[in-house]
Design an enzyme around this catalytic site. Structure first.
Site, PDB file in Angstrom:
ATOM      1  N   MET A  79       2.126   2.189   6.073  1.00 47.79           N
ATOM      2  CA  MET A  79       1.899   2.204   7.204  1.00 47.79           C
ATOM      3  C   MET A  79       0.567   3.054   7.912  1.00 47.79           C
ATOM      4  O   MET A  79       0.423   4.122   7.307  1.00 47.79           O
ATOM      5  CB  MET A  79       2.924   2.345   8.487  1.00 47.79           C
ATOM      6  CG  MET A  79       4.053   1.290   8.257  1.00 47.79           C
ATOM      7  SD  MET A  79       5.788   1.381   9.395  1.00 47.79           S
ATOM      8  CE  MET A  79       4.699   1.016  10.862  1.00 47.79           C
ATOM      9  N   HIS A  80       0.051   2.923   8.993  1.00 49.15           N
ATOM     10  CA  HIS A  80      -0.982   3.848   9.664  1.00 49.15           C
ATOM     11  C   HIS A  80      -2.232   4.000   9.099  1.00 49.15           C
ATOM     12  O   HIS A  80      -2.917   4.534   9.783  1.00 49.15           O
ATOM     13  CB  HIS A  80      -0.090   5.247   9.878  1.00 49.15           C
ATOM     14  CG  HIS A  80       1.465   5.261  10.103  1.00 49.15           C
ATOM     15  ND1 HIS A  80       1.776   4.553  11.299  1.00 49.15           N
ATOM     16  CD2 HIS A  80       2.410   5.908   9.597  1.00 49.15           C
ATOM     17  CE1 HIS A  80       3.128   4.479  11.605  1.00 49.15           C
ATOM     18  NE2 HIS A  80       3.237   5.486  10.353  1.00 49.15           N
ATOM     19  N   ASP A 235       6.257  -0.984   5.714  1.00 45.27           N
ATOM     20  CA  ASP A 235       6.987  -0.877   4.469  1.00 45.27           C
ATOM     21  C   ASP A 235       8.449  -0.604   4.835  1.00 45.27           C
ATOM     22  O   ASP A 235       9.346  -1.320   4.176  1.00 45.27           O
ATOM     23  CB  ASP A 235       6.630   0.190   3.590  1.00 45.27           C
ATOM     24  CG  ASP A 235       6.426   1.606   4.259  1.00 45.27           C
ATOM     25  OD1 ASP A 235       6.383   1.692   5.401  1.00 45.27           O
ATOM     26  OD2 ASP A 235       5.783   2.530   3.565  1.00 45.27           O
TER      27      ASP A 235
END
Length: 484
Positions: A79-80, A235
């Site tokens: 992520m991110h 995830d």
């Protein structure tokens, strides 16, 4: 057949399952991380495509007939990450990853704007996407001026797979631009970072269709031309789908590169000041909370590199029976920490070393340090209104029964070990591909695996662990002043 693709920090995993959710085959391809400066962590998105080609190519070579029967593909990814795309869909710079902390000053400035916590339900952490864009604007203005789309890592894979700019709720909740309660982009928060909704991908739920596989790839992989690509998930939400952690009261602990204590919620329960993440789940109208520590097995891997012993060898030196804490304490803040400290500058430490301290004692302290960081997340989740009575363990670190006994004792609750099988993010992604392409009931698909074994707390060591956790808790404020 259904294909799950999980883009991890260290590699891509491709998994085939059939309509009964039996795993038919899986394949992996490795990835590297570039760390040009302290606190930096980047990857070249072209390497994600190469690794995906390698993993799917391996499945084609070993299970070509099964691959040709794929009807749905699900995506999962770390992520991110800020993947910046120009008007021609070309990548403008390497992706800034989730564990990159360079934008701590920009994150603090955005977090000081009360609208961010109010609308996203979360602190603006340095690892989130919005402060990364603020850093690019401040430090690479020529790149920022060319940004046509900001994509999360798995959604860049989707662009390659489908030609579409699409994301979904669970991953987008980690950007600091999503109104998490309304499950939509906030034009107000985007404007605060000089961006607009036009520069964001469109949004679907994780169980919905998020594009169709391009004909070129379908032909290359021997698939039909109408393969649905599901919205997918970040995830951790994908792992939750794989583990069946989708309903109120269910929880898991993940010992991967980072560590996660994840709890499914039936409603939106934000409490930003606890540093707990309150995100959308991959299933419609569901949310989840999680405490996140940045170095879990990464801490043991660091110790392995320093000592020249493999993580398995280090763990084996401790034996099978949980031991009382020795008085040596390890703080696992090797790349800063999220829950509960939100501190990008803090770094790790060993405390209490003596001439008698052995390598095994250091290994024990490293495992206990990660365990106590997870305990910190439990306390933060409690403060945010979430009650957990037991957890299921996943991730590479869960192979260590010693570590699981340590976690069970520190958390004061049973830790379940799922029956043999791979129920992680790739499996969860494949489940989402199944749901999106068949219209199956998400709750009927995302069931929990059978429990093979339960690790109970070692009651005789509970008091010793409480005392050690108290020492651990006292050390962060003691060392913080030396690093900030």
């Amino acid at each position: 057949m259904f294909l799950g693709l999980d883009l991890g920090t260290s590699g891509v995993k491709a998994m085939l399952i059939d309509a009964d959710q039996t795993v038919i085959a899986s394949a992996n391809a490795s990835l590297d991380v570039s760390r040009l400066h302290p606190g930096w962590s980047e990857q070249d998105p072209s390497h994600w495509i190469s690794a995906t080609k390698e993993a799917v190519g391996a499945l084609k070579a070993s299970h070509g007939k099964a691959l040709s029967a794929v009807k749905g593909i699900g995506l999962s990814g770390h992520m991110h990450g800020a993947t910046l795309i120009g008007t021609d869909d070309q990548v403008l710079r390497p992706c800034i990853l989730w564990n990159d902390t360079r934008s701590y000053a920009e994150a603090a400035k955005l977090d000081a704007d009360p609208r961010f916590r109010a609308l996203t339900g979360n602190i603006v952490f340095p690892g989130f996407t919005a402060p990364k864009l603020a850093w690019v604007k401040n430090n690479e203005p020529e790149i920022f001026a060319k940004v046509a789309k900001v994509l999360l890592p798995k959604d860049y894979l989707r662009l390659w797979l489908t030609g579409e700019h699409i994301s979904e709720m669970s991953d987008s909740a980690g950007t600091s631009w999503l109104d998490t309660g309304k499950r939509s982009w906030s034009s107000e928060l985007l404007a605060a970072t000089d961006l607009s909704e036009e520069q964001m991908p469109s949004l679907v739920e994780g169980t919905q269709a998020g594009g169709t596989l391009r004909g070129e790839l379908a032909s290359e992989w021997g698939m039909a031309s109408s393969v649905i690509v599901a919205g997918g998930a970040g995830d951790n939400a994908a792992s939750a789908c794989g583990m069946g952690t989708v309903s109120e009261g269910q929880a898991f602990v993940s010992l991967g590169t980072s560590g996660v204590l994840f709890a499914a919620n039936g409603s939106y329960l934000p409490k930003p000041e606890s540093a707990v993440h309150a995100f959308c789940h991959a299933l419609p109208n569901t949310w989840h909370q999680m405490g996140v520590i940045l170095s879990a097995t990464d801490a043991l891997n660091w110790h392995s590199h320093v000592t020249g012993k493999t993580p398995g060898e280090l763990s084996a030196e401790l034996g099978d029976a949980l031991q009382a804490p020795t008085g040596v304490t390890f703080l696992p803040y090797l790349s800063g920490e999220r829950t509960p400290h939100n501190d990008a500058k803090i770094r790790g430490a060993f405390i209490g070393l003596g001439h008698e301290t052995s390598r095994a004692a250091l290994t024990q302290a490293v495992m206990e340090g990660v365990t106590f960081a997870i305990r910190d997340s439990l306390e933060a989740l409690k403060s945010a209104g979430t009650s957990i009575e037991r957890v299921t363990a996943i991730g590479g670190g869960s192979r260590s029964r010693y570590w699981l006994a340590s976690i069970a004792t520190a958390l004061g609750m049973p830790v379940d070990i799922p029956a043999d099988g791979d129920f992680g993010a790739a499996f969860g992604a494949a489940r989402l591909g199944l749901i999106a392409s068949t219209g199956a009931d998400p709750l009927a698909v995302c069931t929990a695996p059978q429990t093979a074994e339960t690790v109970e707390p070692v009651s005789a060591l509970s008091q010793g662990y409480e005392e050690a956790y108290g020492r651990y808790r006292a050390l962060y404020p003691a060392i913080k002043s030396t690093m900030n």
